[in-house]
Design a protein around this motif. Sequence first.
Motif, PDB file in Angstrom:
ATOM      1  N   GLY A  31       0.651  -1.055  -0.042  1.00  0.00           N
ATOM      2  CA  GLY A  31      -0.063  -0.052  -0.056  1.00  0.00           C
ATOM      3  C   GLY A  31       0.896   1.149  -0.086  1.00  0.00           C
ATOM      4  N   GLY A  32       2.141   1.227   0.640  1.00  0.00           N
ATOM      5  CA  GLY A  32       2.812   2.455   0.758  1.00  0.00           C
ATOM      6  C   GLY A  32       3.599   2.726  -0.471  1.00  0.00           C
ATOM      7  N   LEU A  33       3.896   1.540  -1.188  1.00  0.00           N
ATOM      8  CA  LEU A  33       4.526   1.442  -2.607  1.00  0.00           C
ATOM      9  C   LEU A  33       3.599   2.001  -3.605  1.00  0.00           C
ATOM     10  CD1 LEU A  33       7.165  -0.849  -3.486  1.00  0.00           C
ATOM     11  CD2 LEU A  33       5.322  -1.164  -5.174  1.00  0.00           C
ATOM     12  N   ILE A  34       2.426   1.838  -3.496  1.00  0.00           N
ATOM     13  CA  ILE A  34       1.624   2.284  -4.394  1.00  0.00           C
ATOM     14  C   ILE A  34       1.395   3.970  -4.156  1.00  0.00           C
ATOM     15  CG2 ILE A  34      -0.813   2.310  -5.676  1.00  0.00           C
ATOM     16  CD1 ILE A  34      -1.126  -0.546  -4.390  1.00  0.00           C
ATOM     17  N   TYR A  37       4.552   5.365  -5.509  1.00  0.00           N
ATOM     18  CA  TYR A  37       4.551   5.333  -7.028  1.00  0.00           C
ATOM     19  C   TYR A  37       3.679   6.598  -7.599  1.00  0.00           C
ATOM     20  CZ  TYR A  37       4.494   3.225 -11.734  1.00  0.00           C
ATOM     21  OH  TYR A  37       4.570   3.095 -13.041  1.00  0.00           O
ATOM     22  N   ASP A  38       2.475   6.806  -6.828  1.00  0.00           N
ATOM     23  CA  ASP A  38       1.744   7.704  -7.411  1.00  0.00           C
ATOM     24  C   ASP A  38       2.441   9.194  -7.328  1.00  0.00           C
ATOM     25  OD1 ASP A  38      -0.425   6.318  -8.448  1.00  0.00           O
ATOM     26  OD2 ASP A  38      -1.311   6.143  -6.474  1.00  0.00           O
ATOM     27  N   ILE A  39       3.134   9.410  -6.277  1.00  0.00           N
ATOM     28  CA  ILE A  39       3.923  10.700  -5.988  1.00  0.00           C
ATOM     29  C   ILE A  39       4.784  10.935  -6.922  1.00  0.00           C
ATOM     30  CG2 ILE A  39       5.560  11.787  -4.375  1.00  0.00           C
ATOM     31  CD1 ILE A  39       4.149  10.300  -2.034  1.00  0.00           C
ATOM     32  N   GLY A  40       5.628   9.645  -7.309  1.00  0.00           N
ATOM     33  CA  GLY A  40       6.627   9.896  -8.086  1.00  0.00           C
ATOM     34  C   GLY A  40       6.364   9.869  -9.536  1.00  0.00           C
ATOM     35  N   ILE A  41       5.114   9.510 -10.165  1.00  0.00           N
ATOM     36  CA  ILE A  41       4.951   9.272 -11.493  1.00  0.00           C
ATOM     37  C   ILE A  41       4.488  10.355 -12.285  1.00  0.00           C
ATOM     38  CG2 ILE A  41       2.530   8.379 -11.620  1.00  0.00           C
ATOM     39  CD1 ILE A  41       5.564   6.529 -13.256  1.00  0.00           C
ATOM     40  N   SER A  42       3.941  11.184 -11.364  1.00  0.00           N
ATOM     41  CA  SER A  42       3.185  12.627 -12.005  1.00  0.00           C
ATOM     42  C   SER A  42       4.201  13.452 -12.644  1.00  0.00           C
ATOM     43  CB  SER A  42       2.246  13.030 -11.183  1.00  0.00           C
ATOM     44  OG  SER A  42       2.695  13.335  -9.908  1.00  0.00           O
ATOM     45  N   GLY A  43       5.431  13.743 -11.844  1.00  0.00           N
ATOM     46  CA  GLY A  43       6.367  14.489 -12.269  1.00  0.00           C
ATOM     47  C   GLY A  43       6.939  14.108 -13.704  1.00  0.00           C
ATOM     48  N   GLY A  44       7.121  12.730 -14.031  1.00  0.00           N
ATOM     49  CA  GLY A  44       7.822  12.324 -15.198  1.00  0.00           C
ATOM     50  C   GLY A  44       6.855  12.447 -16.309  1.00  0.00           C
ATOM     51  N   VAL A  45       5.711  12.012 -16.011  1.00  0.00           N
ATOM     52  CA  VAL A  45       4.349  12.142 -16.785  1.00  0.00           C
ATOM     53  C   VAL A  45       4.325  13.458 -17.662  1.00  0.00           C
ATOM     54  CG1 VAL A  45       2.125  11.734 -17.290  1.00  0.00           C
ATOM     55  CG2 VAL A  45       3.577   9.782 -16.418  1.00  0.00           C
ATOM     56  N   THR A  46       4.380  14.647 -16.701  1.00  0.00           N
ATOM     57  CA  THR A  46       3.948  15.961 -16.952  1.00  0.00           C
ATOM     58  C   THR A  46       5.300  16.569 -17.713  1.00  0.00           C
ATOM     59  OG1 THR A  46       4.585  16.510 -14.742  1.00  0.00           O
ATOM     60  CG2 THR A  46       2.281  16.274 -15.221  1.00  0.00           C
ATOM     61  N   ALA A  47       6.225  15.902 -17.732  1.00  0.00           N
ATOM     62  CA  ALA A  47       7.335  16.285 -18.709  1.00  0.00           C
ATOM     63  C   ALA A  47       7.489  15.466 -19.763  1.00  0.00           C
ATOM     64  CB  ALA A  47       8.683  15.964 -17.689  1.00  0.00           C
ATOM     65  N   ILE A 177      10.513   3.817  -1.841  1.00  0.00           N
ATOM     66  CA  ILE A 177      10.905   2.695  -2.817  1.00  0.00           C
ATOM     67  C   ILE A 177       9.723   2.973  -4.024  1.00  0.00           C
ATOM     68  CG2 ILE A 177      10.839   0.142  -3.466  1.00  0.00           C
ATOM     69  CD1 ILE A 177      11.808  -0.343  -0.751  1.00  0.00           C
ATOM     70  N   GLY A 178       8.653   3.113  -4.023  1.00  0.00           N
ATOM     71  CA  GLY A 178       7.608   3.319  -4.649  1.00  0.00           C
ATOM     72  C   GLY A 178       7.880   4.660  -5.627  1.00  0.00           C
ATOM     73  N   ILE A 179       8.345   5.897  -4.729  1.00  0.00           N
ATOM     74  CA  ILE A 179       9.009   6.853  -5.777  1.00  0.00           C
ATOM     75  C   ILE A 179       9.951   6.391  -6.543  1.00  0.00           C
ATOM     76  CG2 ILE A 179       9.874   9.274  -5.486  1.00  0.00           C
ATOM     77  CD1 ILE A 179       8.326   9.465  -2.780  1.00  0.00           C
ATOM     78  N   LEU A 180      10.868   5.724  -6.277  1.00  0.00           N
ATOM     79  CA  LEU A 180      12.199   5.434  -6.982  1.00  0.00           C
ATOM     80  C   LEU A 180      11.717   4.513  -8.169  1.00  0.00           C
ATOM     81  CD1 LEU A 180      15.053   5.417  -7.577  1.00  0.00           C
ATOM     82  CD2 LEU A 180      15.321   3.284  -6.051  1.00  0.00           C
ATOM     83  N   ILE A 181      10.785   3.708  -7.896  1.00  0.00           N
ATOM     84  CA  ILE A 181      10.392   2.799  -9.259  1.00  0.00           C
ATOM     85  C   ILE A 181       9.630   3.646 -10.002  1.00  0.00           C
ATOM     86  CG2 ILE A 181       8.887   0.995  -9.916  1.00  0.00           C
ATOM     87  CD1 ILE A 181       9.291  -0.543  -7.015  1.00  0.00           C
ATOM     88  N   ALA A 182       8.859   4.701  -9.479  1.00  0.00           N
ATOM     89  CA  ALA A 182       8.393   5.482 -10.347  1.00  0.00           C
ATOM     90  C   ALA A 182       9.325   6.295 -11.260  1.00  0.00           C
ATOM     91  CB  ALA A 182       7.324   6.428  -9.720  1.00  0.00           C
ATOM     92  N   ASN A 183      10.329   6.847 -10.673  1.00  0.00           N
ATOM     93  CA  ASN A 183      11.505   7.506 -11.525  1.00  0.00           C
ATOM     94  C   ASN A 183      12.012   6.658 -12.240  1.00  0.00           C
ATOM     95  OD1 ASN A 183      10.960   9.872  -9.929  1.00  0.00           O
ATOM     96  ND2 ASN A 183      12.520   9.424  -8.296  1.00  0.00           N
TER      97      ASN A 183
END
Length: 507
Positions: A31-34, A37-47, A177-183
């Motif tokens: 649950g923490g990982l998801i 992941y949501d925190i980290g993914i939006s920055g990349g997608v919006t770029a 770890i979720g943020i890192l995977i998203a990055n």
Amino acid sequence: MAVVVTNTGGPAFEAKMTVYVFICVLIAAVGGLIFGYDIGISGGVTAMDDFLKDFFPAVWEKKKHAHENNYCKYDNQFLQLFTSSLYLAALVASFGASASCSKLGRKPTMQLASIFFLIGVGLSAGAVNLVMLIFGRIFLGFGVGFGNQAVPLFLSEIAPAQLRGGLNIVFQLMVTIGILIANLVNYFTASVHPNGWRIALGGAGVPAVILLFGSLLICETPTSLIERNKNEQGKEALRKIRGVEDINDEYESIVHACDIASQVKDPFRKLLKPASRPPFIIGMLLQLFQQFTGINAIMFYAPVLFQTVGFGTDAALLSAVVTGTINVLSTFVGIYLVDKTGRRFLLLQSSVHMLICQLIIGIILAKDLGTTGTLGRPQALVVVIFVCVYVMGFAWSWGPLGWLIPSETFPLETRSAGFAVAVSCNMFFTFVIAQAFLSMLCGMRSGIFFFFSAWIVVMGLFAMFFIPETKGVAIDDMRESVWKPHWFWKRYMLPEDDHHDVEKRSA
Ligand code: BGC
């Protein structure tokens, strides 16, 4: 009412760290990982240009003329809404999640979280218009609200008492770890055209499925069963997770705790009483301060920020991977130090540490990055290095302690309600930063770093004068050992509450 027994030093009951508990912890922590992941993914997608072209053509146009204004190329309320809507939804959902945790239990609440996540992933990864995209974020937000309430409660209740502090920070570790995977996903999908962003957003589906099916394997917590009057099942669950025959003492203590908690009919109202004020005020302010360190300006928008100072898309995404790795590794330092040096040392040390970093970044940008043009290579490198050092400081202090302190300072009868308020405050301030950061960057330019610096000074002073040390204090002894001797908080410790406590204890 839900009860969390996060004993840091209370009576030690016989327990083994069983394989079963280990599996339960791993599954729940997904649950923490998801969330991460949501925190980290939006920055990349919006770029990503493909994404901007489809949903935010105005931002894309502006970006093409980036030389016209560095600080404002991403300033768009809708683009920010894409990131922030998730946290607004999570804020609202955390109150529903608190009720669901008490009435249905922790396990079904986690299952509901994973279903919300899956709907959210489907809508956002398959989006054909902005409405679908935003609805996808809202469902992901419901998932975060339900997950962030149920998972820390579950972890605290299932862990053997002597491991509760460390296991609580496992949640934060999984977030990082979720943020890192998203990055990493952002980095690799940026070159996949035209659907890289769909893969990136769809990636959250993998942990969501793991959480859904994994949660079929785990048991409900004994506390949750007992507070819903399923005493026999609770006893059975306790025996299974503790791995020892003699669980009677712990069982009795949970029954006792549930009895006391059930006498408080409205824990949310009780939170407003003077005696609840110290943990309540500290719990809420910690969330404000955690977010106003500026951490999410970096976590959400690192790629955007690095592009602002002159990196190309690839280099910017790679820098985000570097900060993500540092975030994970430094969290281990927090796990190691929190019960050794104590909470106050970490909060104070990191305030000075983060302040210096923010000031250096602000000064370099103010001096060397004009409205147009880019930073020279050496200066850009120094900025990245200080962003990393700054993330380090956050990761061993305000990050994990923002979740740990509210979970250990409320008395049993208001613990779950107090924690729900803390989660929703966290979501509120996360929303504010997500919604406002790009506009603030545009309006304040490098001044934004001085703005966060000022907040860091305020929170450092607050920690110095108002946050007492809770290391090693038994969770049910906070009133006597922490609040009553405190120069400021003692004023809320009224004698009639003692009387009330004594009555309750002897009842
Ligand atoms: C915060 C998040 C933040 C993360 C960074 C968490 O404790 O609540 O908002 O993005 O730490 O690691």
